[in-house]
Each structure stands twice: as structure tokens, then as C-alpha cells.
Enzyme design. Sequence first.
Site, PDB file in Angstrom:
ATOM      1  N   ARG A  83      22.990 -22.104  26.235  1.00  0.00           N
ATOM      2  CA  ARG A  83      22.511 -21.318  25.102  1.00  0.00           C
ATOM      3  C   ARG A  83      21.160 -20.708  25.468  1.00  0.00           C
ATOM      4  NH1 ARG A  83      19.159 -23.000  20.273  1.00  0.00           N
ATOM      5  NH2 ARG A  83      19.270 -21.189  18.917  1.00  0.00           N
ATOM      6  N   HIS A 127      15.261 -15.316  18.666  1.00  0.00           N
ATOM      7  CA  HIS A 127      14.522 -16.568  18.747  1.00  0.00           C
ATOM      8  C   HIS A 127      13.034 -16.214  18.646  1.00  0.00           C
ATOM      9  CE1 HIS A 127      15.073 -20.989  20.029  1.00  0.00           C
ATOM     10  NE2 HIS A 127      13.785 -20.868  19.774  1.00  0.00           N
ATOM     11  N   GLU A 173      16.542 -20.836  13.659  1.00  0.00           N
ATOM     12  CA  GLU A 173      15.618 -21.519  12.742  1.00  0.00           C
ATOM     13  C   GLU A 173      14.885 -20.593  11.788  1.00  0.00           C
ATOM     14  OE1 GLU A 173      13.053 -24.439  14.423  1.00  0.00           O
ATOM     15  OE2 GLU A 173      14.684 -25.510  15.400  1.00  0.00           O
ATOM     16  N   ASN A 301      20.138 -27.218  14.858  1.00  0.00           N
ATOM     17  CA  ASN A 301      19.090 -27.795  15.698  1.00  0.00           C
ATOM     18  C   ASN A 301      18.678 -29.104  15.037  1.00  0.00           C
ATOM     19  OD1 ASN A 301      19.263 -25.337  16.970  1.00  0.00           O
ATOM     20  ND2 ASN A 301      17.128 -24.738  16.633  1.00  0.00           N
ATOM     21  N   TYR A 303      16.334 -32.489  15.340  1.00  0.00           N
ATOM     22  CA  TYR A 303      15.255 -33.209  16.009  1.00  0.00           C
ATOM     23  C   TYR A 303      14.882 -34.514  15.329  1.00  0.00           C
ATOM     24  CZ  TYR A 303      14.502 -29.300  19.145  1.00  0.00           C
ATOM     25  OH  TYR A 303      14.676 -28.347  20.110  1.00  0.00           O
ATOM     26  N   GLU A 362      20.410 -27.455  19.362  1.00  0.00           N
ATOM     27  CA  GLU A 362      19.234 -28.029  20.029  1.00  0.00           C
ATOM     28  C   GLU A 362      19.104 -29.486  19.644  1.00  0.00           C
ATOM     29  OE1 GLU A 362      15.463 -26.034  19.389  1.00  0.00           O
ATOM     30  OE2 GLU A 362      16.375 -24.051  19.647  1.00  0.00           O
TER      31      GLU A 362
HETATM   32  C1  GBH Z   1      12.673 -25.917  17.923  1.00  0.00           C
HETATM   33  O1  GBH Z   1      12.003 -26.056  16.716  1.00  0.00           O
HETATM   34  C2  GBH Z   1      12.638 -24.514  18.475  1.00  0.00           C
HETATM   35  O2  GBH Z   1      13.818 -23.824  18.164  1.00  0.00           O
HETATM   36  C3  GBH Z   1      12.360 -24.446  19.950  1.00  0.00           C
HETATM   37  O3  GBH Z   1      12.068 -23.132  20.321  1.00  0.00           O
HETATM   38  C4  GBH Z   1      11.262 -25.412  20.286  1.00  0.00           C
HETATM   39  O4  GBH Z   1      10.826 -25.290  21.605  1.00  0.00           O
HETATM   40  C5  GBH Z   1      11.777 -26.786  20.031  1.00  0.00           C
HETATM   41  O5  GBH Z   1      12.265 -26.927  18.763  1.00  0.00           O
HETATM   42  C6  GBH Z   1      10.763 -27.888  20.249  1.00  0.00           C
HETATM   43  O6  GBH Z   1       9.743 -27.837  19.295  1.00  0.00           O
HETATM   44  O7  GBH Z   1       3.531 -27.706  12.355  1.00  0.00           O
HETATM   45  O8  GBH Z   1       2.952 -29.541  13.778  1.00  0.00           O
HETATM   46  O9  GBH Z   1       4.202 -29.942  11.745  1.00  0.00           O
HETATM   47  C7  GBH Z   1      11.855 -27.422  16.361  1.00  0.00           C
HETATM   48  C8  GBH Z   1      11.588 -27.689  14.931  1.00  0.00           C
HETATM   49  C9  GBH Z   1      10.075 -27.745  13.181  1.00  0.00           C
HETATM   50  C10 GBH Z   1       9.317 -28.310  15.364  1.00  0.00           C
HETATM   51  C11 GBH Z   1       8.661 -27.559  12.759  1.00  0.00           C
HETATM   52  C12 GBH Z   1       7.882 -28.167  14.938  1.00  0.00           C
HETATM   53  C13 GBH Z   1       6.441 -28.189  12.997  1.00  0.00           C
HETATM   54  C14 GBH Z   1       5.374 -28.887  13.777  1.00  0.00           C
HETATM   55  N1  GBH Z   1      10.202 -27.499  14.592  1.00  0.00           N
HETATM   56  N2  GBH Z   1       7.762 -28.414  13.522  1.00  0.00           N
HETATM   57  S1  GBH Z   1       3.910 -29.025  12.848  1.00  0.00           S
END
Ligand code: GBH
Length: 456
Positions: A83, A127, A173, A301, A303, A362
Site C-alpha cells: 500500500r 495521504h 485518515e 488503520n 493503532y 495500517e
Molecule cells: C497514521 O496515523 C498515519 O496514517 C501514518 O502516516 C503515520 O505515519 C502513522 O500513523 C504513525 O503515526 O497529537 O500527539 O496526540 C496514526 C494515527 C492519530 C497518530 C493521531 C497520532 C495524534 C498524536 N494518529 N495521533 S498526538
Amino acid sequence: TGTQNQKPSSGFPNGFLWGTATSAYQIEGAVNEDGRGPSIWDRFSHTPGTISDRSNGDTATDHYRLFKEDIQLMKALGAKAYRFSIAWPRVFPDGTGAPNPKGLDFYNRLVDELLVNGIQPFATLYHWDLPQPLQDRFGGWTSRDTSKAFADYAAHVTGRLSDRVKHFFTINECSRLVHLGHEWGADAPGLKLSPSEVKQVRHNVALGHGLAVQAIRAHGRAGIRVGPAENAVSCIPAVETPANVRAAEIATRELNAGYLTVILEGKYTDAYLAQAGKEGPKHTAEDLRIISSPIDFVGLNVYMPDHYVVAADNERGFTLAPFPKSFPHMKATWLRPGPETIYWVPRHVAKLWNVKSIYITENGTSGSDEPAADGTIYDVDRIMYLRNYLTQLQRATSEGVPVHGYFLWSLMDNFEWSDGYEQRFGLYHVDFATQRRTPKLSASFYRETIARNAVV
Ligand code: GBH
């Protein structure tokens, strides 16, 4: 041999698609090459005070030049899918108007090289790297003109790539691009808009998604498949009882009302509109019809857990548990490990909206990633994280939740937005001074998992 299991009692379904994920601005570099125009991330990262290590994506992992080598890294993992995202400002340097054929040529070369190596291309159209001229001309996503420009760009790309690319994701996202980019000012374009303006931005992004789905169907080859790639607000039943599971479903529907829910239901929920009051997004019935254009899959995605949910006798039917201060986190302090998130989010999405195909677009973590004395990067924190998430994903597929593939974030360390190069998410370590790629121990873990089609 006749003794092979068609349905193994443990492991993932046959044909489960294993891959890795990246995005254009985070890896490509070559920002002035072959007629590429500026994006809002070029502008933002070159503005003092935005990126923690004062870096930018000018060179990043130099993937624009090293893509053939990088495809060999995927091959070494045994991955069968990749991807990546297409940089809109390479294809339309001005955002709209005259296309730049040299920009699209890069993706032609990339796609051809992937196919020669037996790797299926999955392309994300957006993106976050909006052409800067669209921000300057009409305020980017604050205007529906951007939604329309996005559809024109999507039409152009699918017209040229869909003979070889069968899967497209529209927008990566929506949630983060809206909140971090337009509410908190932490991502490009760095705006801090009012709550009603933020709702309008979200609506315009949803509209852009819907218009793009229609454009892709109109201009792509037959059999082309399309869907969003969203970081859904994740809701986990704190204790797995039928009442809490139901409460977590209701919470999932409400807390994603501005994007996934409207895409899949064709209307905003009553609670979303009531909460918005007079300040709700301006929209027409036609907008809602466009936004809810039929999709072929949902990309997620995943996490971390956003909310642990308990059923409650209140108006909403649920309570969101506050996070205890002692809740653990990975190297990035925002990244709380909650492996069950990757079980519950797809399950809720499949159940709530009868979705028949889901991809994990992701999942991954950053780590300390320091080489040991012998030079090896023993990233056992990443392995621990992945093993636990994949075990939960295996639970989902074994119960029939229709997850058809998994894209690990990320193939290699890259430009981690406002964290610059301080957070490394790769299976491959990148030495940014030499662009040398080195597999971390987690690369072996992933290779073994793929080879056995089961968590190891
Ligand atoms: C993804 O977002 C992205 O799609 C990708 O590009 C990125 O590299 C990857 O994750 C890793 O971060 O403001 O400090 O509270 C992940 C989801 C949600 C992660 C919002 C960061 C806020 C951090 N994101 N979150 S903060």
C-alpha cells in the site's frame, strides 16, 4: 498432496493478503523532481516551529530513486501486497488544470516493478499532501472546490493506472487530517478553526471521498475496487459481556458519525446533528447520496484503543472509561498498546454496516531501535506489539470477521510528520545519512508470520 488443511484450525485464512504500507511524502523525497509542485506539507515542514527535529520530507528515504531496491525489501519479507500513496502534486502540480505526465510516470514505473516482483499494488489517492495552490486559491478542504478537484485527480489517475492497479483507497485518515490539520494546527495546513468550521471541513472531505468513488467507477476499468482508509475511533468493551459489546457498537457508530457512519448509512446521526445544533455542516440531500456511494471494502488503520466502553443506563447507552495514568505506552507516548483493538474495530464495522470486506490498511509501532553491540536491532518491543495484535486479528478472522489483508506500517523508517525522524516505525532501519536500509529483528518476525500464515 491431499493432506493439506483447507481451513487450518489456527492461523489465517488461505489467501490472506500480507503487505506493508507507506505514504508518498513520508518516503519519496525528490520534492522538486520531474515537475512536482509544492504540497501543504512542504510549506508546513519548512515553517519554523512545526517539526520537532526541524526536519522535512525534502529527501526522506529517497524512495523516488531507490524504489527498486525497496521493492526487493518487500520481496525479502515474502509480502504479496504493498500500500503506497500517490502524490497529487506530482500528477497535478497546480492541483487542477494541466497534468504533469512525468509525475504519473513514476507511479507507472513503481507499479510495473511491483507486478514483475509478484506484489499487488494498493494505491491511496490522498495521504495528506494537498497541492499548495489549492490551499492558496480557496482554502483547501475548507472549500468544496477541493472535493471536486480531488475527484478530477482521482479520475485522471484511475484512467491511467487501473489496467494494473485493482484496489484504490480514497483518503487516508479523514479523522487525523481534520483534527490535527484544521483544529489543533499540529499538521499541515496548521489551521485552528472553530468547531463549526471543523465540521464543515470534515463534510468536505467526506464529499471528496464520495465524488472520488464515483469518478473512479466512471474512469477505471471494470472490476476496480475502492474504499476509504480510516483510523476509526476505536471502542472496546471493557469487559466482554453482551451488554458491553452492544454499547461499544453504539459508541462506534456515534463517535464515527462524521465519516464512516455517514459513508455507510447516507445520513448523519441524530446525535451528531443535535450536538452540532445550528452549527452543523451545511449540506444537501444530494451530498449525502454522493458521500454514501457504494464502496467495495473498508480500510482500517488500527493503532490503539481510543475508548474502553461500559454499558450504561444513560441517554447514549454507554460510558467511556477514563484512561488510568498507569496505562502503558510505546515509544510514542500517544501509542497505547491495546491489541484487542484490532479484533473489535473490524468486528464492529462488519456487524454495524454489514461490511463484507475489510483491510487493515495500517498497524505498527515506533520503537527505540538502537543497534546492539553486534549491530543487530533487537526491537523486541515491536515484536511484542505485533505478536499481540496479530493474535487478536487471528481471533477475528477465525470467527469469520471478513478481514482480507493486513498492511504493516511501515516498510521502513520514514518522515513521521510533526515528529520528523524521531519516531521510527519501520521493519527496516534507515540510516538517513547514507540511505542504508537494515532489517530489524521484527523483519524476521514478519517474514516468519507471512511464511506460516500464522502468528509465530
Ligand atoms: C497514521 O496515523 C498515519 O496514517 C501514518 O502516516 C503515520 O505515519 C502513522 O500513523 C504513525 O503515526 O497529537 O500527539 O496526540 C496514526 C494515527 C492519530 C497518530 C493521531 C497520532 C495524534 C498524536 N494518529 N495521533 S498526538
